[in-house]
Design a protein around this motif. Structure first.
Motif, short mmCIF file in Angstrom:
data_model
loop_
_atom_site.label_atom_id
_atom_site.label_comp_id
_atom_site.label_asym_id
_atom_site.label_seq_id
_atom_site.Cartn_x
_atom_site.Cartn_y
_atom_site.Cartn_z
N GLN A 87 42.59 25.03 34.02
CA GLN A 87 42.77 26.20 33.15
C GLN A 87 41.50 27.05 33.05
O GLN A 87 41.41 27.89 32.17
CB GLN A 87 43.17 25.74 31.75
CG GLN A 87 44.60 25.24 31.69
CD GLN A 87 45.14 25.25 30.28
OE1 GLN A 87 44.40 25.01 29.34
NE2 GLN A 87 46.42 25.50 30.13
N SER A 88 40.55 26.83 33.96
CA SER A 88 39.33 27.64 33.91
C SER A 88 39.69 29.10 34.16
O SER A 88 40.24 29.42 35.22
CB SER A 88 38.32 27.17 34.96
OG SER A 88 37.80 25.93 34.60
N GLY A 89 39.36 29.95 33.22
CA GLY A 89 39.73 31.36 33.35
C GLY A 89 38.61 32.20 33.92
O GLY A 89 37.47 31.74 34.08
N ILE A 90 38.95 33.43 34.24
CA ILE A 90 37.96 34.39 34.71
C ILE A 90 38.06 35.63 33.82
O ILE A 90 39.07 35.84 33.16
CB ILE A 90 38.19 34.79 36.19
CG1 ILE A 90 39.66 35.18 36.39
CG2 ILE A 90 37.78 33.69 37.13
CD1 ILE A 90 39.89 35.99 37.61
N TYR A 91 37.00 36.44 33.81
CA TYR A 91 37.04 37.69 33.05
C TYR A 91 37.73 38.74 33.93
O TYR A 91 37.12 39.27 34.86
CB TYR A 91 35.63 38.11 32.64
CG TYR A 91 35.08 37.21 31.57
CD1 TYR A 91 35.46 37.37 30.25
CD2 TYR A 91 34.21 36.16 31.89
CE1 TYR A 91 34.97 36.52 29.26
CE2 TYR A 91 33.72 35.31 30.91
CZ TYR A 91 34.11 35.50 29.60
OH TYR A 91 33.65 34.65 28.61
N GLU A 92 39.00 38.96 33.64
CA GLU A 92 39.82 39.80 34.52
C GLU A 92 39.38 41.25 34.58
O GLU A 92 39.57 41.93 35.58
CB GLU A 92 41.29 39.74 34.06
CG GLU A 92 41.89 38.37 34.28
CD GLU A 92 43.28 38.23 33.72
OE1 GLU A 92 43.81 39.20 33.16
OE2 GLU A 92 43.83 37.13 33.84
N ARG A 146 31.67 30.01 40.65
CA ARG A 146 30.95 30.06 39.37
C ARG A 146 30.43 28.67 39.00
O ARG A 146 29.32 28.53 38.51
CB ARG A 146 31.90 30.60 38.30
CG ARG A 146 31.27 30.77 36.94
CD ARG A 146 32.27 31.32 35.96
NE ARG A 146 33.43 30.46 35.84
CZ ARG A 146 34.61 30.84 35.34
NH1 ARG A 146 34.78 32.08 34.94
NH2 ARG A 146 35.61 30.00 35.26
N LYS B 85 42.90 33.81 27.70
CA LYS B 85 42.59 33.87 29.15
C LYS B 85 41.77 32.67 29.62
O LYS B 85 41.27 32.66 30.74
CB LYS B 85 41.81 35.16 29.46
CG LYS B 85 42.41 36.42 28.90
CD LYS B 85 43.35 37.07 29.86
CE LYS B 85 43.86 38.37 29.25
NZ LYS B 85 44.92 38.98 29.93
N HIS B 86 41.57 31.71 28.75
CA HIS B 86 40.84 30.48 29.09
C HIS B 86 39.40 30.72 29.55
O HIS B 86 38.93 30.06 30.48
CB HIS B 86 41.60 29.68 30.16
CG HIS B 86 43.01 29.38 29.78
ND1 HIS B 86 43.33 28.53 28.75
CD2 HIS B 86 44.18 29.85 30.26
CE1 HIS B 86 44.64 28.47 28.64
NE2 HIS B 86 45.19 29.28 29.53
N THR B 87 38.74 31.70 28.96
CA THR B 87 37.34 31.93 29.32
C THR B 87 36.39 31.40 28.25
O THR B 87 35.21 31.20 28.52
CB THR B 87 37.06 33.44 29.53
OG1 THR B 87 37.57 34.15 28.40
CG2 THR B 87 37.70 33.95 30.79
N VAL B 90 35.11 28.07 29.24
CA VAL B 90 34.20 28.24 30.37
C VAL B 90 32.81 28.61 29.86
O VAL B 90 31.79 28.05 30.27
CB VAL B 90 34.72 29.34 31.33
CG1 VAL B 90 33.70 29.65 32.41
CG2 VAL B 90 36.04 28.92 31.97
#
Lengths: 288, 246
Positions: A87-92, A146, B85-87, B90
Motif C-alpha cells: 500500500q505504499s503510495g506516491i504523491y500523485e 524511493r 493515498k497511502h503516503t 511512507v
C-alpha cells in the motif's frame, strides 16, 4: 548478535485481542541475503514486517534490527532501512522527479543519486511526468526507487509484485537481484512461490502465524521429495511419469539404450507442493 | 540542520499537495471573494457609504470563514488525503518525526491564514488608521495556530477527505457561525466571547467601530485556554494511535 546478522527475531508473538497473529517466530537475516517470508493472506507476514520496522509492538519475544532492540528504535532507523508495502503510495500531483527529490532531501541524498536510481528503474524519461499518470508497473518501480534511494542496509518488501504484469515483475526481480549483488539484505514477503524460488536464498513458510518450515528453496524441495518421479517425453510424443522403482529404472534404461527418449526430467516438488504437504492447505485456500 | 532539512522537505511536500488540491484551495479564494462581494452588496444597499456596523459584519464574516474553512479544512483534509493515498505511512517510515510532520503540516496553512486575515482587513473597507496592526497580527497568529491544531485533530480522526469534511462541519458551525452571527443576537454574541474565532472578530469589529481595542483578561484566557486544550486533545489522540491507526 553475529557480525553479519542484521536482523534477529527470537520467540516473537503478537496477539490482537483474542486472536494470536504470530506464534513464536524465530528467524535471522544475514548481510547480502534475500529472505522470503511465504504464506497466504492473513498468515502474519505484514504483521512481522511492522514489528521489525517499529510500526507495531510485539506481545512477547525479542526483535533486533541492526543491533538495536526494536522496542528502542526511533525514526532514525528509517535512515538505514527501506520499507515497501503493498500500500505504499506516491504523491500523485508531484512529478516523478519531485517524488524522489523530496525524500532525497529528507535523507540528505545528492540529486545525482536521484538520477542514478531513476535510470536504474527505467523511469528517467518519465521524470517530468506527474506520478499520478504512471502505469501500475511504473508506479511500483517508483515506490521501489524511493525505498532504495538512501542505499538502505535492509530492504523490506511486502508483496512487491502483487498484481503486476509478468514483464514488470521480471524487471523488479532483476532489480532486486542487482541490489543483492550490491550487498543489500532483503526481507521479502510474498505468496508467490515461483518468485520466492527465483529470488530467495532462504525461505520461511508461514502458516497461521507460525513458521512451519525454513531453509533454502532447493533444500526444502529436496527434503520433501519423498516419492521420486521422472517425467519423460518419448520419440512417439507420448509423455509418461514414472515413479522410482527397479522395474521403472529398467524400463527407462531400455528406452535410453534404444534412443527412444526425447527428454527426461526429475519431478521434485515445488515450494507450493512443500507448503501443501507441510500445512495440508494450498496457498490459495489456506487463508479461507 | 538535519531537523531543519526534514522540516523543509515536509513543508514543501505539504505546500505542493495543498496548493494543487482545488477542493482545499477554494477555501481562501472563497473567503476573499465573499468578503469582496458582500462589501459591494452592502455598499450598493447603503448608497456607497459603509457604516461601521456593516464593516464589522464584513470582517466577522471574512475572519470566521478564513479561520474555520482554511484551518480545519486545509490542514485536516490534507492529512486525510495522505491517509487516503497511502503516503502518510511512507513519510512516517522515512525518518520524519511526529513533531516535524506536525510543524511541516501547519506551516503553509498558518502563513496563508494570516495573509488572508490581512487581506480581509484591507478589502473590508475599514480605515487602516483605526487598526492596531500589531495587536491584530498577534491575535490573528494565535487564532490561526489554534485553528491549525484543530485541523490536525480533524486529520487524526478522519479516514479520508470526505470524512474530514464531515468531521469539520460541526466544528465550523460552532466556531464560524456563532461569531459570524454574533452581531445579530445578544446570546450568540455572549457565547462568541468564549471562542477563539470570536475574540478575533470582536477585535476587528472594535477597530471598525473606531474603538481603541485592548485585550481583556477573558480574551487572553480564551486564546491560551483553547490553544492548550486543542494541543492536549491532539496529543492524547496522537499518543493513542499515532497519525494513522493500524
Amino acid at each position: 548478535m553475529e557480525q553479519n546478522v542484521l536482523l534477529d527475531l527470537s520467540h516473537i508473538s503478537k496477539r490482537y485481542k483474542t486472536e494470536l497473529a504470530l506464534k513464536d517466530i524465530n528467524i535471522t537475516l544475514h548481510k547480502g541475503e534475500i529472505l522470503g517470508f511465504l504464506g497466504p493472506s492473513g498468515a502474519g507476514k505484514t504483521t512481522t514486517i511492522k514489528i521489525i520496522t517499529g510500526q507495531l509492538r510485539q506481545t512477547s519475544g525479542e526483535a533486533k534490527i541492526l543491533d538495536t532492540d526494536t522496542v528502542n528504535i526511533d525514526e532514525s532507523i528509517y535512515e538505514k532501512i527501506g520499507v515497501v508495502s503493498d500500500q505504499s503510495g506516491i504523491y500523485e500531483k508531484m512529478t516523478v522527479w519531485q517524488n524522489l527529490s523530496m525524500f532525497a532531501k529528507i535523507w540528505r541524498v545528492p540529486s545525482v543519486r536521484v538520477e542514478e536510481v531513476l535510470h536504474q528503474v527505467e523511469l528517467y524519461e518519465h521524470r517530468k511526468k506527474p506520478a499520478g499518470k504512471l502505469s501500475r508497473g511504473q508506479t511500483q518501480r517508483l515506490v521501489l526507487a524511493r525505498a532504495v534511494l538512501h542505499k538502505p542496509r535492509i530492504l523490506f518488501l511486502d508483496e512487491p509484485t502483487s498484481g503486476l504484469d509478468p514483464s514488470t515483475a521480471v524487471s523488479i526481480h532483476k532489480m532486486l537481484l542487482g541490489l543483492k549483488e550490491e550487498g543489500m539484505s532483503i526481507f521479502l514477503t510474498t505468496h508467490n512461490m515461483e518468485e520466492a524460488t527465483k529470488l530467495c536464498d532462504r525461505v520461511a513458510l508461514l502458516y497461521q502465524g507460525k513458521i512451519v518450515e525454513c531453509g533454502s528453496p532447493k533444500e526444502l524441495c529436496l527434503k520433501y521429495n519423498q516419492n521420486k518421479k521422472y517425467h519423460l517425453l518419448l520419440n512417439n510424443q507420448e509423455e509418461v511419469v514414472l515413479e522410482q522403482s527397479p522395474q521403472n529404472i529398467a524400463k527407462i534404461s531400455e528406452w535410453m539404450q534404444r534412443d527412444e527418449i526425447q527428454c527426461i526430467h526429475s519431478c521434485e516438488p515445488t515450494l507450493e507442493h512443500v507448503f501443501l504437504q507441510v500445512t495440508g492447505a494450498s496457498l490459495g485456500l489456506a487463508s479461507m | 540542520m538535519d531537523n531543519i532539512n526534514k522540516l523543509k522537505a515536509v513543508a514543501q511536500i505539504k505546500w505542493i499537495c495543498i496548493s494543487r488540491n482545488t477542493a482545499i484551495m477554494i477555501g481562501p479564494l472563497l473567503t476573499v471573494a465573499m468578503v469582496w462581494m458582500v462589501k459591494i452588496l452592502y455598499s450598493i444597499n447603503s448608497g456607497g457609504d459603509l457604516s461601521p456596523i456593516l464593516v464589522s459584519l464584513i470582517l466577522s464574516l471574512g475572519i470566521s470563514l478564513n479561520l474555520c474553512m482554511d484551518g480545519f479544512l486545509m490542514v485536516g483534509t490534507a492529512i486525510a488525503e495522505e491517509k487516503e493515498k497511502h503516503t502518510l505511512r511512507v513519510l512516517m517510515t522515512s525518518s520524519v518525526t511526529g513533531m516535524q510532520y506536525f510543524i511541516g503540516s501547519i506551516l503553509f496553512p498558518f502563513v496563508l491564514m494570516n495573509i488572508i486575515n490581512i487581506v480581509v482587513l484591507v478589502i473590508s473597507g475599514i480605515s487602516m488608521s483605526q487598526v492596531s496592526v500589531v495587536a491584530f497580527l498577534l491575535v490573528s497568529a494565535v487564532a490561526s495556530l489554534i485553528s491549525c491544531v484543530m485541523g490536525m485533530i480533524v486529520g487524526l480522526c478522519a479516514k479520508n477527505q470526505m470524512n474530514a469534511n464531515l468531521i469539520s462541519y460541526p466544528l465550523m458551525i460552532v466556531f464560524m457561525m456563532i461569531p459570524m452571527f454574533g452581531n445579530l443576537s445578544e446570546k450568540l454574541h455572549h457565547i462568541s466571547g468564549f471562542l477563539f474565532t470570536g475574540v478575533l472578530t470582536e477585535m476587528a469589529s472594535g477597530f471598525a467601530e473606531g474603538m481603541s481595542y485592548t485585550l481583556k483578561p477573558l480574551d487572553i484566557a480564551v486564546l491560551i485556554g483553547e490553544l492548550i486544550i486543542s494541543i492536549l486533545v491532539f496529543l492524547v489522540l496522537y499518543r493513542r494511535n499515532g497519525y494513522e491507526k493500524d
